[in-house]
Design an enzyme around this catalytic site. Structure first.
Site, PDB file in Angstrom:
ATOM      1  CG  ASP A 104       1.975   1.139   6.352  1.00  0.00           C
ATOM      2  OD1 ASP A 104       1.263   0.119   6.447  1.00  0.00           O
ATOM      3  OD2 ASP A 104       1.942   1.882   5.369  1.00  0.00           O
ATOM      4  CG  HIS A 144       1.250   1.628   1.944  1.00  0.00           C
ATOM      5  ND1 HIS A 144       0.751   0.864   2.983  1.00  0.00           N
ATOM      6  CD2 HIS A 144       1.014   0.906   0.814  1.00  0.00           C
ATOM      7  CE1 HIS A 144       0.254  -0.258   2.507  1.00  0.00           C
ATOM      8  NE2 HIS A 144       0.395  -0.248   1.189  1.00  0.00           N
TER       9      HIS A 144
END
Length: 473
Positions: free
Chosen positions: A111, A19
């Site tokens: 995110d 990520h």
């Protein structure tokens, strides 16, 4: 009337390698375009300020709420997610309220599984954008999961994972049960299951969606996501877009990509000694773990496949009760050989771009898939968790750029797939990969779709800056 403000974006990744990397690429692209960026990681996954090529990009970190010695592993994912939702959320709010940077924060890019960023941004009156770091096809599937549950298709009524699965718009006749995201095999009452469903729902409160993909790869799924989000920015492959912009390469590629692990570059010297397109590159990402039995089957299958191989085998990747046995196996495998090279971590983009590499045995993570596409290297996918199951199905059946080894790991299958990919030179796969790799390259040039979408995003961030207000402290 308030004075116009410069844009200042907070980027909040989920604290994991897969990520962090694409969101760091985005941070550097925004900073290079004149947007001030604060990149907020955790103390445990802190990014080094030395990797910043721009004075407009700064790195800060807060606690994720867990003790330093917590493993933060997939096996304890429930504890990790709970800490993010509670302790880390509180620390995020405290950080933003105490933040004194100029110009003030105007937008949070969170995110897609860090809805705490959206929650706190709304509370403080700041606009939020969601960045989901996996494929559009997987995100669309996630949005359809509540419908599957309502219709009684989930949980599965029996254990037949090969049964065809119907009901995903845009994918009729394509999926088996085993091809759905891994959470669909869990009980819907489990905490991780509920977490990811809730995170997906919360994403819809964001003002826009960013995806690390490109229009000509996932156009049909992107079109479906525009029914949920007013603005969708497909700006991938981000690593290729950043390379095209030549951001930060003067300070060294390793620093640029933002790896949270130390790379063993000795493998590049080993690759230099190998014939063109002869090597199988093997890596299952930064989180996946395998058993000793699986390790042995993979090892025998790779050897029997008859091709030299470069294997990224993390020291923390082997599950086994006997620590001495694990250490002995790893030590034996890592003895240098003309036919194999085994390292703890590798500079993956450089490896895939090396002329000696001809195939990639991968877990099918989205970063790896995009990096393989950009480099034009066909894949064998052995998915483990999350989005990897559906990615591998698209790799083999939609894009036809590789083979799907899902839910099996025996030496005979590994050998067969290696030989099919490396010796038989499957013509359909090679042609499909060449075509899609060319589309990938076209998307990141100055007039490409991803470059233009990034330009739209930057202009909208500037508009947000001109109309925003400071956080009330």
């Amino acid at each position: 009337m308030e004075d116009p403000r410069e844009p200042h974006v907070l980027i909040l990744p989920f604290p994991a390698q897969g990520h962090t990397k694409p969101m760091l690429c985005l941070a550097k692209l925004l900073a290079s375009a004149g947007v001030r960026v604060t990149f907020l990681s955790t103390h445990h996954n802190r990014c080094s300020p030395s990797s910043s090529p721009s004075p407009l990009l700064r790195f800060v970190s807060i606690s994720d709420g867990l003790p330093d010695d917590h493993p933060r592993s997939l096996e304890l994912i429930g504890e990790f997610l709970l800490s993010i939702k509670t302790a880390m959320k509180a620390r995020l709010r405290e950080f933003l309220l105490s933040e004194s940077a100029e110009p003030p924060l105007t937008c949070v890019i969170a995110d897609g599984i860090m809805s705490i960023g959206i929650d706190v941004a709304e509370e403080l009156g700041v606009l939020a954008i969601s960045f989901r770091t996996f494929s559009a096809c997987c995100l669309w599937t996630f949005f359809c999961v509540p419908t599957f549950i309502h219709e009684g298709k989930l949980p599965f009524p029996d254990d037949d994972l090969d049964k065809e699965f119907h009901g995903l718009p845009g994918a009729e006749g394509l999926l088996r049960r085993r091809d759905l995201p891994s959470m669909c095999r869990s009980q819907i009452e489990s905490n991780p299951y509920r977490y990811f469903l809730d995170e997906t729902t919360t994403m819809t409160r964001a003002s826009a969606l960013i995806l690390n993909t490109f229009d000509t790869l996932e156009g049909p799924m992107l079109s479906r996501l525009t029914t949920i989000f007013a603005n969708v920015y497909a700006i991938g492959p981000l690593h290729a877009l950043a390379a095209e912009s030549d951001i930060g390469h003067s300070s060294g590629r390793t620093a640029f990509v933002g790896s949270l692990r130390i790379e063993d570059r000795s493998c590049m010297t080993w690759l230099d000694s190998q014939a063109s397109r002869s090597v199988v590159y093997v890596s299952f990402g930064s989180l996946a773990k395998i058993t000793i039995d699986q390790l042995m089957e993979l090892r025998h299958g790779l050897v029997d496949g008859g091709r030299p191989f470069l294997w990224v085998l993390r020291e923390d990747a082997i599950l086994g009760e006997n620590e001495e046995t694990v250490k002995s196996l790893l030590s034996e495998l890592k003895v240098p050989s003309e036919r194999r090279c085994v390292v703890n971590w590798a500079p993956q983009e450089e490896v895939l771009a090396h002329p000696a590499v001809g195939g990639f045995l991968s877990h099918g993570g989205w970063n790896s898939t995009l990096e393989s596409i950009a480099a034009g290297i066909p894949m064998i996918c052995w998915p483990h968790t999350g989005d990897q199951q559906i990615n591998s199905r698209w790799v083999s059946e939609v894009w036809k750029i590789g083979l799907d080894m899902k839910d099996t790991c025996d030496r005979s299958t590994v050998e067969t797939m290696v030989r099919t990919l490396m010796e038989d030179k499957n013509e359909e796969i090679m042609k499909s990969m060449a075509r899609i790799s060319a589309l990938s390259s076209a998307s990141v040039v100055s007039e490409g779709s991803s470059s233009k979408n990034l330009g739209r995003l930057i202009e909208n961030l500037r508009k947000i800056g001109r109309t925003s207000r400071a956080i009330s402290r």
